[in-house]
Design a protein around this motif. Structure first.
Motif, PDB file in Angstrom:
ATOM      1  N   GLN A 358       0.839  -1.199   0.000  1.00  0.00           N
ATOM      2  CA  GLN A 358       0.000   0.000   0.000  1.00  0.00           C
ATOM      3  C   GLN A 358       0.869   1.243   0.000  1.00  0.00           C
ATOM      4  N   SER A 359       0.567   2.167  -0.886  1.00  0.00           N
ATOM      5  CA  SER A 359       1.349   3.397  -0.996  1.00  0.00           C
ATOM      6  C   SER A 359       0.756   4.491  -0.111  1.00  0.00           C
ATOM      7  N   GLY A 360       1.494   5.560   0.044  1.00  0.00           N
ATOM      8  CA  GLY A 360       0.977   6.734   0.728  1.00  0.00           C
ATOM      9  C   GLY A 360       1.311   6.847   2.195  1.00  0.00           C
ATOM     10  N   VAL A 361       1.997   5.858   2.755  1.00  0.00           N
ATOM     11  CA  VAL A 361       2.308   5.907   4.181  1.00  0.00           C
ATOM     12  C   VAL A 361       3.246   7.074   4.489  1.00  0.00           C
ATOM     13  N   ALA A 362       4.308   7.208   3.705  1.00  0.00           N
ATOM     14  CA  ALA A 362       5.263   8.296   3.933  1.00  0.00           C
ATOM     15  C   ALA A 362       4.584   9.652   3.793  1.00  0.00           C
ATOM     16  N   ALA A 363       3.759   9.796   2.752  1.00  0.00           N
ATOM     17  CA  ALA A 363       3.071  11.073   2.526  1.00  0.00           C
ATOM     18  C   ALA A 363       2.173  11.425   3.706  1.00  0.00           C
ATOM     19  N   THR A 364       1.435  10.434   4.213  1.00  0.00           N
ATOM     20  CA  THR A 364       0.549  10.671   5.367  1.00  0.00           C
ATOM     21  C   THR A 364       1.358  11.048   6.597  1.00  0.00           C
ATOM     22  N   MET A 365       2.453  10.334   6.812  1.00  0.00           N
ATOM     23  CA  MET A 365       3.283  10.589   7.996  1.00  0.00           C
ATOM     24  C   MET A 365       3.881  12.000   7.948  1.00  0.00           C
ATOM     25  N   PHE A 366       4.450  12.361   6.809  1.00  0.00           N
ATOM     26  CA  PHE A 366       5.116  13.660   6.702  1.00  0.00           C
ATOM     27  C   PHE A 366       4.110  14.817   6.766  1.00  0.00           C
ATOM     28  N   LYS A 367       2.941  14.643   6.131  1.00  0.00           N
ATOM     29  CA  LYS A 367       1.920  15.708   6.161  1.00  0.00           C
ATOM     30  C   LYS A 367       1.376  15.888   7.580  1.00  0.00           C
ATOM     31  N   THR A 368       1.184  14.771   8.294  1.00  0.00           N
ATOM     32  CA  THR A 368       0.673  14.840   9.660  1.00  0.00           C
ATOM     33  C   THR A 368       1.625  15.629  10.551  1.00  0.00           C
ATOM     34  N   LEU A 369       2.906  15.341  10.451  1.00  0.00           N
ATOM     35  CA  LEU A 369       3.899  16.057  11.253  1.00  0.00           C
ATOM     36  C   LEU A 369       3.975  17.527  10.840  1.00  0.00           C
ATOM     37  N   SER A 370       3.885  17.773   9.543  1.00  0.00           N
ATOM     38  CA  SER A 370       3.924  19.149   9.040  1.00  0.00           C
ATOM     39  C   SER A 370       2.742  19.951   9.566  1.00  0.00           C
ATOM     40  N   ASP A 371       1.547  19.347   9.544  1.00  0.00           N
ATOM     41  CA  ASP A 371       0.345  20.036  10.024  1.00  0.00           C
ATOM     42  C   ASP A 371       0.457  20.420  11.502  1.00  0.00           C
ATOM     43  N   GLU A 372       1.260  19.659  12.256  1.00  0.00           N
ATOM     44  CA  GLU A 372       1.449  19.950  13.681  1.00  0.00           C
ATOM     45  C   GLU A 372       2.648  20.867  13.929  1.00  0.00           C
ATOM     46  N   GLY A 373       3.285  21.327  12.835  1.00  0.00           N
ATOM     47  CA  GLY A 373       4.419  22.232  12.965  1.00  0.00           C
ATOM     48  C   GLY A 373       5.685  21.545  13.445  1.00  0.00           C
TER      49      GLY A 373
END
Length: 412
Positions: A358-373
């Motif tokens: 399944q793709s998208g794990v890295a994208a989800t992880m990095f966006k989540t951290l980015s959204d939290e600053g």
């Protein structure tokens, strides 16, 4: 009779009352028709006490005598457990490592199990013994000296016995009721997993989860030993705990199974290193010789023959790493302008066999951290893991946010 291995950790045998509680669980399995091998740890706090006595007596101690002293905690527990079972009417006896024998290497305090001949215990089972209570964490060297397997070694002992006796299962009793999606102390939404694959458990154990010792999981995976992690403080149940098993026996329905963290990490950067063939070997060779456990490694693109090299290691190894690299610099083995250590970081990891398909794990992880600053300092990946270094002050926020992002509160 089928063989079952049951291991009880230090908190599970911390008092005589807890030893009695554990013995009752063993009695239930004997009543089901099993021949049982019980592996016991030292009573909670006892090993630390013994280590303290050794250090106070002889700071530059003989490692062989260290093992002789430190292994005694398990001997006491094994004898008390055997006596308790006998009082219950269950035929039991205690076994020390040399009596089995648990044959190990001669690397004192960090020995590895080489062989466990089953004949001695099997013979006693044939004579009517129902429970062999074995002192965990210890063995015997080729020279006949007592050895110990390192902290958490009783887990490894249990798995090794399960493999040697072709046990139906190896139950690890501890103070938690299974393997969770993350640390429940950080995220109240953490959920206990019914099953987890060997590979996922190995990654979680190596990344900071304290439930099982890494070597024990490696051994279980190699010999296909079914492991079950469960609490010694809950009522017995066939569905209790978490089963650690082959990937084929798990449900591959989510890309991430757990979020692990390691609080005590450091980021070290060699600034402006001469970029030449063999420079990595010149840097990490001395670190290896100094016993520094290097994890994540990043090398920048070279500019005018110079580059930066960054790696992570445990915070308690920073001084050792600094000394080794400075000595290599002074001797002319490596050339760098500066060495910078950041000891205020932590490692957060997402683990799951579903990442393979399944793709998208890295994208989800990095966006989540980015959204939290939260700024990512270093990234490392494997087939079923993504790890990042971030500022330690964001540890709890990162774990909770990623747990929510991957909807692990619905895991089970």
């Amino acid at each position: 009779m089928p063989v079952l291995v049951m291991k009880f950790g230090g908190t599970s045998v911390a008092t005589l009352d807890r030893i009695k509680r554990a013995a009752k669980r063993v009695g239930l399995e004997v009543a089901k028709g099993y021949d049982v091998i019980v592996i016991v740890s030292a009573m909670s706090g006892k090993t630390n006490e013994l280590v303290g006595w050794v250090n106070e007596t002889s700071p530059l101690y003989d490692a062989r005598e260290y093992d002789a002293v430190v292994s005694s905690g398990e001997n006491v527990t094994a004898g008390l457990m055997a006596l308790t079972l006998q009082e219950m009417g269950v035929p039991a006896r205690s076994w020390q490592g040399w009596q089995v024998p648990v044959k190990t290497t001669d690397a004192h305090s960090a020995a590895r199990i080489e062989e466990i001949p089953p004949e001695n215990i099997t013979e006693k089972f044939g004579e009517g013994m129902k429970v062999a209570v074995v002192a965990g964490f210890q063995g015997v060297s080729p020279e006949g000296r007592i050895t110990t397997l390192g902290r958490g070694g009783s887990d490894t002992t249990a798995v090794a016995f399960a493999a040697a006796f072709d046990a139906e299962r190896c139950d690890i009793y501890t103070d938690v009721d299974g393997v969770y999606t993350t640390d429940p102390r950080i995220s109240p939404k953490a959920r206990k997993l019914d099953k987890i694959s060997f590979e996922e458990m190995l990654e979680l154990a190596s990344l900071g989860a304290k439930v099982l010792q890494t070597r024990s999981v490696e051994l279980a995976m190699r010999y296909k030993v079914k492991l079950r992690v469960l609490s010694s403080f809950e009522e017995p149940s066939d569905e209790a705990g978490t089963l650690v098993c082959d990937e084929e026996e798990t449900m591959e329905n989510r890309p991430v199974s757990g979020i692990a963290y390691s609080r005590d990490e450091a980021k070290m950067t060699l600034i402006s290193v001469a970029d030449r063939p063999g420079i990595a070997a010149a840097i990490f060779g001395p670190l290896s010789e100094a016993g520094v456990n290097v994890d994540m490694i990043i090398q920048n693109i070279a500019d005018e023959g110079r580059t930066d090299m960054t790696f992570s290691c445990p915070t308690d190894q920073v001084m050792r790493a600094t000394k080794a690299l400075q000595e290599a610099h002074d001797s002319g083995e490596i050339n760098f302008r500066d060495l910078v250590a950041d000891t205020d970081v932590c490692k957060i990891s997402a683990v799951g066999i579903g990442m393979r398909s399944q793709s998208g794990v890295a994208a989800t992880m990095f966006k989540t951290l980015s959204d939290e600053g939260i700024n990512i300092k270093v990234i490392a990946t494997s087939e079923i893991k993504i790890s990042v270094l971030i500022d330690r002050k964001y540890l709890e926020l990162a774990v909770q946010s990623l747990h929510d992002a991957f909807e692990l509160e619905t895991a089970g």
